[in-house]
Design an enzyme around this catalytic site. Structure first.
Site, PDB file in Angstrom:
ATOM      1  N   ASN A 169     -54.856 -11.980 -28.336  1.00 19.53           N
ATOM      2  CA  ASN A 169     -53.847 -11.567 -27.370  1.00 19.53           C
ATOM      3  C   ASN A 169     -52.762 -12.644 -27.353  1.00 19.53           C
ATOM      4  O   ASN A 169     -52.926 -13.699 -26.763  1.00 19.53           O
ATOM      5  CB  ASN A 169     -54.534 -11.432 -26.006  1.00 19.53           C
ATOM      6  CG  ASN A 169     -53.623 -10.858 -24.948  1.00 19.53           C
ATOM      7  OD1 ASN A 169     -52.394 -10.913 -25.055  1.00 19.53           O
ATOM      8  ND2 ASN A 169     -54.224 -10.300 -23.913  1.00 19.53           N
TER       9      ASN A 169
ATOM     10  N   LYS B 110     -54.659 -16.079 -26.770  1.00 19.63           N
ATOM     11  CA  LYS B 110     -55.989 -15.962 -26.195  1.00 19.63           C
ATOM     12  C   LYS B 110     -56.816 -15.129 -27.153  1.00 19.63           C
ATOM     13  O   LYS B 110     -56.282 -14.270 -27.855  1.00 19.63           O
ATOM     14  CB  LYS B 110     -55.929 -15.261 -24.848  1.00 19.63           C
ATOM     15  CG  LYS B 110     -55.305 -16.098 -23.758  1.00 19.63           C
ATOM     16  CD  LYS B 110     -55.465 -15.384 -22.421  1.00 19.63           C
ATOM     17  CE  LYS B 110     -54.170 -15.506 -21.628  1.00 19.63           C
ATOM     18  NZ  LYS B 110     -54.028 -14.531 -20.578  1.00 19.63           N
TER      19      LYS B 110
ATOM     20  N   ARG C 297     -38.561 -13.268 -13.357  1.00 18.78           N
ATOM     21  CA  ARG C 297     -37.603 -12.284 -13.880  1.00 18.78           C
ATOM     22  C   ARG C 297     -36.982 -11.501 -12.726  1.00 18.78           C
ATOM     23  O   ARG C 297     -37.666 -11.199 -11.746  1.00 18.78           O
ATOM     24  CB  ARG C 297     -38.313 -11.286 -14.803  1.00 18.78           C
ATOM     25  CG  ARG C 297     -38.545 -11.814 -16.191  1.00 18.78           C
ATOM     26  CD  ARG C 297     -39.325 -10.804 -17.017  1.00 18.78           C
ATOM     27  NE  ARG C 297     -40.595 -11.353 -17.412  1.00 18.78           N
ATOM     28  CZ  ARG C 297     -41.618 -10.638 -17.868  1.00 18.78           C
ATOM     29  NH1 ARG C 297     -41.517  -9.330 -17.972  1.00 18.78           N
ATOM     30  NH2 ARG C 297     -42.719 -11.218 -18.225  1.00 18.78           N
TER      31      ARG C 297
ATOM     32  N   ASP D 181     -44.857 -18.623  -8.691  1.00 16.77           N
ATOM     33  CA  ASP D 181     -46.252 -18.328  -8.368  1.00 16.77           C
ATOM     34  C   ASP D 181     -46.361 -17.881  -6.905  1.00 16.77           C
ATOM     35  O   ASP D 181     -45.985 -18.618  -5.997  1.00 16.77           O
ATOM     36  CB  ASP D 181     -47.092 -19.597  -8.613  1.00 16.77           C
ATOM     37  CG  ASP D 181     -48.583 -19.310  -8.552  1.00 16.77           C
ATOM     38  OD1 ASP D 181     -49.012 -18.552  -7.655  1.00 16.77           O
ATOM     39  OD2 ASP D 181     -49.320 -19.850  -9.404  1.00 16.77           O
ATOM     40  N   MET D 182     -46.881 -16.674  -6.728  1.00 16.25           N
ATOM     41  CA  MET D 182     -46.974 -16.107  -5.376  1.00 16.25           C
ATOM     42  C   MET D 182     -47.783 -17.001  -4.434  1.00 16.25           C
ATOM     43  O   MET D 182     -47.509 -17.046  -3.232  1.00 16.25           O
ATOM     44  CB  MET D 182     -47.597 -14.707  -5.484  1.00 16.25           C
ATOM     45  CG  MET D 182     -47.601 -13.928  -4.208  1.00 16.25           C
ATOM     46  SD  MET D 182     -45.936 -13.663  -3.546  1.00 16.25           S
ATOM     47  CE  MET D 182     -45.490 -12.121  -4.316  1.00 16.25           C
TER      48      MET D 182
ATOM     49  N   GLY E  38     -52.750 -10.702 -11.581  1.00 13.44           N
ATOM     50  CA  GLY E  38     -52.849 -11.884 -10.705  1.00 13.44           C
ATOM     51  C   GLY E  38     -52.534 -11.638  -9.244  1.00 13.44           C
ATOM     52  O   GLY E  38     -53.353 -11.929  -8.365  1.00 13.44           O
ATOM     53  N   VAL E  39     -51.358 -11.093  -8.957  1.00 17.88           N
ATOM     54  CA  VAL E  39     -50.972 -10.846  -7.563  1.00 17.88           C
ATOM     55  C   VAL E  39     -51.712  -9.616  -7.019  1.00 17.88           C
ATOM     56  O   VAL E  39     -52.275  -9.648  -5.919  1.00 17.88           O
ATOM     57  CB  VAL E  39     -49.438 -10.640  -7.444  1.00 17.88           C
ATOM     58  CG1 VAL E  39     -49.044 -10.314  -6.016  1.00 17.88           C
ATOM     59  CG2 VAL E  39     -48.687 -11.875  -7.941  1.00 17.88           C
TER      60      VAL E  39
ATOM     61  N   GLU F 220     -57.581  -6.302 -20.368  1.00 20.98           N
ATOM     62  CA  GLU F 220     -56.795  -5.886 -21.532  1.00 20.98           C
ATOM     63  C   GLU F 220     -57.539  -6.153 -22.828  1.00 20.98           C
ATOM     64  O   GLU F 220     -57.490  -5.351 -23.753  1.00 20.98           O
ATOM     65  CB  GLU F 220     -55.447  -6.619 -21.531  1.00 20.98           C
ATOM     66  CG  GLU F 220     -54.511  -6.101 -20.455  1.00 20.98           C
ATOM     67  CD  GLU F 220     -53.342  -7.018 -20.166  1.00 20.98           C
ATOM     68  OE1 GLU F 220     -53.594  -8.210 -19.847  1.00 20.98           O
ATOM     69  OE2 GLU F 220     -52.196  -6.574 -20.258  1.00 20.98           O
TER      70      GLU F 220
HETATM   71  P1  ADP Z   1     -49.770 -12.712 -16.579  1.00 14.22           P
HETATM   72  O1  ADP Z   1     -48.780 -11.689 -16.095  1.00 14.22           O
HETATM   73  O2  ADP Z   1     -49.118 -13.892 -17.213  1.00 14.22           O
HETATM   74  O3  ADP Z   1     -50.925 -12.138 -17.358  1.00 14.22           O
HETATM   75  P2  ADP Z   1     -51.544 -12.944 -14.293  1.00 14.22           P
HETATM   76  O4  ADP Z   1     -51.838 -11.489 -14.243  1.00 14.22           O
HETATM   77  O5  ADP Z   1     -52.672 -13.874 -14.514  1.00 14.22           O
HETATM   78  O6  ADP Z   1     -50.377 -13.321 -15.270  1.00 14.22           O
HETATM   79  O7  ADP Z   1     -50.833 -13.311 -12.908  1.00 14.22           O
HETATM   80  C1  ADP Z   1     -50.432 -14.628 -12.650  1.00 14.22           C
HETATM   81  C2  ADP Z   1     -49.843 -14.684 -11.256  1.00 14.22           C
HETATM   82  O8  ADP Z   1     -50.808 -14.203 -10.315  1.00 14.22           O
HETATM   83  C3  ADP Z   1     -49.549 -16.105 -10.786  1.00 14.22           C
HETATM   84  O9  ADP Z   1     -48.305 -16.545 -11.175  1.00 14.22           O
HETATM   85  C4  ADP Z   1     -49.626 -15.947  -9.289  1.00 14.22           C
HETATM   86  O10 ADP Z   1     -48.345 -15.612  -8.803  1.00 14.22           O
HETATM   87  C5  ADP Z   1     -50.532 -14.773  -9.058  1.00 14.22           C
HETATM   88  N1  ADP Z   1     -51.782 -15.162  -8.390  1.00 14.22           N
HETATM   89  C6  ADP Z   1     -52.910 -15.656  -8.947  1.00 14.22           C
HETATM   90  N2  ADP Z   1     -53.827 -15.906  -7.986  1.00 14.22           N
HETATM   91  C7  ADP Z   1     -53.270 -15.562  -6.815  1.00 14.22           C
HETATM   92  C8  ADP Z   1     -53.683 -15.582  -5.443  1.00 14.22           C
HETATM   93  N3  ADP Z   1     -54.895 -16.021  -5.091  1.00 14.22           N
HETATM   94  N4  ADP Z   1     -52.810 -15.148  -4.506  1.00 14.22           N
HETATM   95  C9  ADP Z   1     -51.588 -14.707  -4.833  1.00 14.22           C
HETATM   96  N5  ADP Z   1     -51.128 -14.654  -6.103  1.00 14.22           N
HETATM   97  C10 ADP Z   1     -51.956 -15.078  -7.069  1.00 14.22           C
END
Ligand code: ADP
Length: 404
Positions: A7, A14, A248, A290-291, A338-339, A391
């Site tokens: 990936n 990865k 973005r 980062d949220m 992530g979010v 994925e």
């Molecule tokens: P990618 O889109 O690069 O695959 P991810 O799906 O891993 O990324 O998402 C990464 C984002 O998820 C981080 O930048 C952060 O904003 C968010 N994130 C991760 N853990 C948390 C959490 N506990 N609370 C809120 N947001 C989170």
């Protein structure tokens, strides 16, 4: 059968190794035997290699050198040596699946990689400059290490190839269609996986469901999925369209771009950098993309962070509204990435706007770090699911299916 998945990201590769019975795919994702990652984000000339195995062995090393191929080879060799050894020889790998971000108009489903496919991936690099070249580098590295192995490309755009023309075509001049300027959509591997998993969790046939899948990671996109097919999505010609994201901008008035180029001495490079790297949550909050950091700053009373949150929520709700009208109804709203998986506040804020549908989120379940769970109340008219996106597993599944 042993399937290796690669990936490729803009600054990382990865990888993981699955072992699957030859006869049938398991209904749920097995744990990979081995997971590896090469990171090129630190100093130039050094790669950080991290590896872990299903039995708990771990390795972390900094590898000098400028050759990404050499770094990748180093990582793959950990499959057969020392504490992270899970196979005797690399030739035990039967199949390699790659995530390829852009498949253009021609690749509507996964394909076995041939010289022609490689050329097409290279030609599409101007549409995905951060991703397609790294996928190609991974494919070539595997060719060098495992001469005869079958390699499969799984495209992030493929799931959205079912978008109707009225959704996919931009209202510019019609010639754009012939030039390939149209909406492709991205995160398709994740949207597709989450749709299938949603049907499994609900115990329903995917062909009977209307879903909105919200992939909210660093990049964010929505998909409207009807009967298992993507009929609308928020990203477009590039992954820049649609929702507000980590760094973005998402959709903005294209007149702003003309204005900046004409009056503000912007170069194409600067515009590209600003829209992709210093906009979104980062641009508005001036804290982070980062949220988690944005949420912390809000708790400390930072008003710009609060504005960034409110804008993110507003655009998420508007986007969900657009998907809703494309679907004409909704059986389940799905949160992932992530979010989506980790922020109860964002899920709650998105759901609050959908109360008029009879959608009710269970506030307690929402707080309890749900994974692959329904967090709607029993009497909710719409289900709300939190799904851990896989994925890599989806790539392994599609590669297996293609070979069979
Ligand atoms: P990618 O889109 O690069 O695959 P991810 O799906 O891993 O990324 O998402 C990464 C984002 O998820 C981080 O930048 C952060 O904003 C968010 N994130 C991760 N853990 C948390 C959490 N506990 N609370 C809120 N947001 C989170």
């Amino acid at each position: 059968m042993k399937i290796l998945v690669l990936n490729a990201g803009s600054s990382s590769q990865k990888s993981c190794l699955y072992e699957i019975a030859d006869e049938a795919l398991p209904t749920q994702a097995p744990q990979p035997l081995w997971e590896g990652k090469v990171n090129w984000t630190q100093d130039k000339g050094v790669a950080e290699v991290e590896v872990k195995t299903a039995t708990g062995a771990k390795l972390q090393e900094s590898i000098p050198g400028d050759s990404p191929q050499a770094h990748l080879t180093y990582m793959l060799n950990t499959l057969t040596r020392d504490v992270t050894k899970v196979i005797n020889q690399l030739s035990e790998i039967d199949l390699v699946g790659h995530r390829v971000v852009h498949g253009g108009q021609d690749y509507r489903e996964s394909v076995v990689i041939t010289e022609d496919v490689k050329k097409a991936i290279a030609n599409l690099s101007n549409l995905a400059p951060e991703h397609n070249p790294s996928a190609l580098a991974g494919i070539e590295a595997i060719e060098n290490i495992l001469e005869k192995v079958t390699q499969v490309a799984v495209f992030d755009t493929a799931f959205h190839s079912t978008l109707p023309d009225a959704v996919a075509i931009y209202p510019g001049p019609y010639e754009w269609v012939d030039q390939g300027i149209r909406r492709y959509g991205f995160h398709g591997i994740s949207h597709q996986y989450c749709s299938g998993r949603a049907a499994q969790i609900l115990g329903k046939d995917l062909a009977s469901l209307r879903l909105i899948t919200c992939h909210l990671g660093n990049g964010c996109s929505l998909a409207a999925v009807k009967n298992g097919r993507s009929i609308d999505t928020s990203m477009g010609f590039t992954p820049l369209e649609g929702l507000m994201m980590g760094s973005r901008s998402g959709s903005i008035d294209p007149g702003i771009l003309i204005h900046l180029l004409r009056y503000c001495d912007y170069s194409i490079k600067k515009l590209d950098y600003i829209l992709n790297k210093t906009s979104g949550l980062r641009g508005i909050s001036d804290i982070s993309s980062d949220m988690r950091e944005v949420t912390k700053a809000i708790a400390q009373g930072n008003t710009r962070a609060k504005l960034a949150w409110d804008m993110y929520v507003h655009r998420l709700r508007s986007g969900i509204g657009a998907m809703l009208t494309s679907l004409g109804g909704l059986d389940a709203l799905v949160f992932t990435a992530g979010v989506g998986e980790n922020s109860p506040g964002i899920r709650q804020a998105a759901c609050e706007a959908l109360g008029f549908l009879g959608l009710k989120i269970d506030l307690e379940k929402n707080q309890q770090q749900p994974v692959d769970e329904d967090i709607a109340t029993d009497d909710s008219a719409v289900r709300v699911l939190v799904i851990h996106t896989k994925e890599d597993w989806a790539i392994a599944q599609q590669s297996w299916q293609l070979l069979k």
